[in-house]
Design a protein around this motif. Structure first.
Motif, PDB file in Angstrom:
ATOM      1  N   ASP A  26     -10.744 -15.362  38.415  1.00 31.40           N
ATOM      2  CA  ASP A  26      -9.762 -14.449  37.566  1.00 31.40           C
ATOM      3  C   ASP A  26      -9.226 -15.428  36.589  1.00 31.40           C
ATOM      4  N   ASP A  27      -9.977 -14.906  35.244  1.00 28.08           N
ATOM      5  CA  ASP A  27      -9.430 -15.692  33.887  1.00 28.08           C
ATOM      6  C   ASP A  27      -8.518 -14.758  33.103  1.00 28.08           C
ATOM      7  N   ARG A  28      -7.815 -14.081  33.752  1.00 26.34           N
ATOM      8  CA  ARG A  28      -6.370 -13.043  33.153  1.00 26.34           C
ATOM      9  C   ARG A  28      -5.549 -14.055  32.577  1.00 26.34           C
ATOM     10  N   VAL A  29      -4.957 -13.826  31.470  1.00 23.18           N
ATOM     11  CA  VAL A  29      -3.808 -14.709  31.082  1.00 23.18           C
ATOM     12  C   VAL A  29      -2.428 -13.732  31.211  1.00 23.18           C
ATOM     13  N   PRO A  30      -1.540 -14.225  32.084  1.00 24.71           N
ATOM     14  CA  PRO A  30      -0.387 -13.251  31.855  1.00 24.71           C
ATOM     15  C   PRO A  30       0.462 -13.079  30.843  1.00 24.71           C
ATOM     16  N   SER A  31       0.984 -11.816  30.739  1.00 22.35           N
ATOM     17  CA  SER A  31       1.847 -11.827  29.255  1.00 22.35           C
ATOM     18  C   SER A  31       2.596 -12.834  29.039  1.00 22.35           C
ATOM     19  N   PHE A  32       3.121 -12.984  27.792  1.00 21.42           N
ATOM     20  CA  PHE A  32       4.006 -13.979  27.371  1.00 21.42           C
ATOM     21  C   PHE A  32       4.830 -13.340  26.133  1.00 21.42           C
ATOM     22  N   ARG A  33       5.649 -14.205  25.683  1.00 30.29           N
ATOM     23  CA  ARG A  33       6.596 -13.835  24.519  1.00 30.29           C
ATOM     24  C   ARG A  33       5.368 -13.685  23.500  1.00 30.29           C
ATOM     25  N   PRO A  34       5.625 -12.777  22.630  1.00 31.56           N
ATOM     26  CA  PRO A  34       4.719 -12.534  21.209  1.00 31.56           C
ATOM     27  C   PRO A  34       4.520 -13.940  20.479  1.00 31.56           C
ATOM     28  N   LEU A 322      -2.940 -18.837  25.028  1.00 33.23           N
ATOM     29  CA  LEU A 322      -1.824 -19.206  25.346  1.00 33.23           C
ATOM     30  C   LEU A 322      -0.553 -18.508  25.175  1.00 33.23           C
ATOM     31  N   TYR A 323      -0.815 -17.513  23.962  1.00 31.47           N
ATOM     32  CA  TYR A 323       0.296 -16.550  23.951  1.00 31.47           C
ATOM     33  C   TYR A 323      -0.334 -15.283  24.410  1.00 31.47           C
ATOM     34  N   ASP A 324      -1.358 -14.924  24.748  1.00 25.86           N
ATOM     35  CA  ASP A 324      -1.839 -13.611  25.357  1.00 25.86           C
ATOM     36  C   ASP A 324      -1.926 -12.695  24.005  1.00 25.86           C
ATOM     37  N   ASP A 325      -2.406 -13.306  22.628  1.00 24.81           N
ATOM     38  CA  ASP A 325      -2.345 -12.651  21.550  1.00 24.81           C
ATOM     39  C   ASP A 325      -3.860 -11.894  21.449  1.00 24.81           C
ATOM     40  N   ARG A 326      -3.868 -10.593  22.081  1.00 20.69           N
ATOM     41  CA  ARG A 326      -5.143 -10.107  21.777  1.00 20.69           C
ATOM     42  C   ARG A 326      -5.691  -9.865  20.368  1.00 20.69           C
ATOM     43  N   ARG A 327      -4.757  -9.561  19.395  1.00 16.85           N
ATOM     44  CA  ARG A 327      -5.098  -9.467  18.083  1.00 16.85           C
ATOM     45  C   ARG A 327      -5.610 -10.711  17.374  1.00 16.85           C
ATOM     46  N   ALA A 328      -5.275 -11.927  18.059  1.00 16.64           N
ATOM     47  CA  ALA A 328      -6.009 -13.163  17.610  1.00 16.64           C
ATOM     48  C   ALA A 328      -7.222 -13.116  18.198  1.00 16.64           C
TER      49      ALA A 328
END
Length: 353
Positions: A26-34, A322-328
């Motif tokens: 499981d390599d998912r990164v839970p959502s975090f603040r933007p 670390l921020y779950d920033d998919r655009r990055a």
């Protein structure tokens, strides 16, 4: 050259015993603040872990700070840095590379800025921030990596850099083999930071996202970083960046974490093949940022070819993991590659949105 080959052989020997290991899937990164849309001012502080112990660990911390002036009004500042930020991995002592004056320009509206001056002990910006443990190389010090670490802090990360007791530039009993003990120092630092975040009255208390750590490092610090990803490691450690390094025995086991490798194609100290072997051995999502024709670390100096790509790629990677920033994550390939300067290989990265 003979010394460099011997050093390379010694560092490669540290890899002996590394092998594949079964890890969680499981390599998912839970959502975090933007992730922050604009750069922060940067503060710096110092403390020592176990000052009276057998392995005292001085720590430099760069962190997002409350701005006293708008980011776009930052006054240019001149910082003296070495052309090869880690000093030297050579047994003969620190590098003879000439130093250069790097003049920081005005910060941009983007998340990394173009230059940052860290101010001592200023208030921490509001909010909680992911933490990056940054490890220096042989004959080096945290401050020699400030051109990179301060920019990560401006992008919204607390960067903590230990001065390892027996491999730093000023070590009285310099011992190359002590690199094997440094991953434990890194974990000691993480445990300290978890306690510090809950310590009333500490300036960083309540500002550390203690479930969101990354490890990063250059050369021997890259080996140290890889050595933190061993069987049974805490899931607090979510990502790693190995710059001009490779794996230690037992590396790349335990919970799967995304890894980014950065390496010069003509590195005379740690051959690129060592970094690529570590990349191939790692589990889960990984990327390899190559710099053809470059050596052991000149691309970590602002203004040198490849620095902009290394900064952008590493910042994108940290924002994603670390921020779950998919655009990055999605812009990382374009930010990382400049034809003739850098190349990028990826494996098992999630599908782009």
């Amino acid at each position: 050259m003979r010394v460099q080959r011997l050093v390379a052989a010694l560092l490669v020997a540290l890899v002996a015993g590394c092998g594949p290991a079964v890890a969680a899937t499981d390599d998912r990164v839970p959502s975090f603040r933007p992730a922050p849309p604009r750069p922060y001012a940067v503060g710096v502080r110092h403390f020592v872990i176990d000052p009276d112990g057998s392995r005292p660990l001085p720590v430099t911390v760069w962190y997002p700070a409350e701005a006293t002036t708008p980011a776009h009004a930052t006054t240019p500042a001149t910082t003296r840095v070495t052309a090869a930020p880690t000093g030297s991995e050579a047994a003969s002592g620190p590098t003879s590379d000439a130093t250069s004056s790097v003049t920081s320009g005005r910060a941009t509206s983007g998340p990394t800025g173009s230059g940052t001056t860290a101010r001592p002990d200023v208030p921490v910006a509001a909010g909680r921030f992911p933490v990056v443990v940054y490890s220096h190389g042989l004959h080096s010090l945290p401050d020699l990596h400030a051109p990179l670490t301060t920019r990560w802090a401006a992008a919204g990360f607390v960067v903590v850099a230990p001065t390892y007791p027996r491999t730093n530039l000023r070590a009285r009993d310099f011992t190359r083999a002590d690199v094997r003990n440094q991953p434990a120092d890194g974990w000691r630092l993480i445990r300290h930071l978890v306690r510090l975040d809950a310590r009333p009255g500490d300036p960083l208390a309540g500002h550390l996202a203690v479930d969101r750590f990354a490890a990063a490092g250059h050369s021997a610090g890259g080996f140290t970083t890889a050595g933190m990803f061993t069987a049974g490691h805490s899931r607090r450690l979510r990502a790693g960046i190995v710059i001009a390094g490779g794996g230690l025995a037992g590396s790349f086991a335990g919970p799967v974490a995304p890894l980014l490798f950065v390496h010069g194609g003509a590195d005379p100290i740690v051959p690129e093949s060592v970094g690529r072997a570590a990349y191939a051995r790692s589990l889960g999502p990984a990327a390899f940022l190559g710099l053809p024709g470059q050596g052991h670390g000149e691309y970590l100096t602002p203004g040198r070819p490849g620095f902009a790509q290394v900064l952008a790629a590493t910042t994108d990677f940290l924002r994603w993991t670390l921020y779950d920033d998919r655009r990055a994550r999605d812009r990382l390939p374009a930010d990382a590659v400049l034809p003739g300067v850098t190349t990028l290989t990826t494996r098992a990265l999630p599908d782009q949105a």
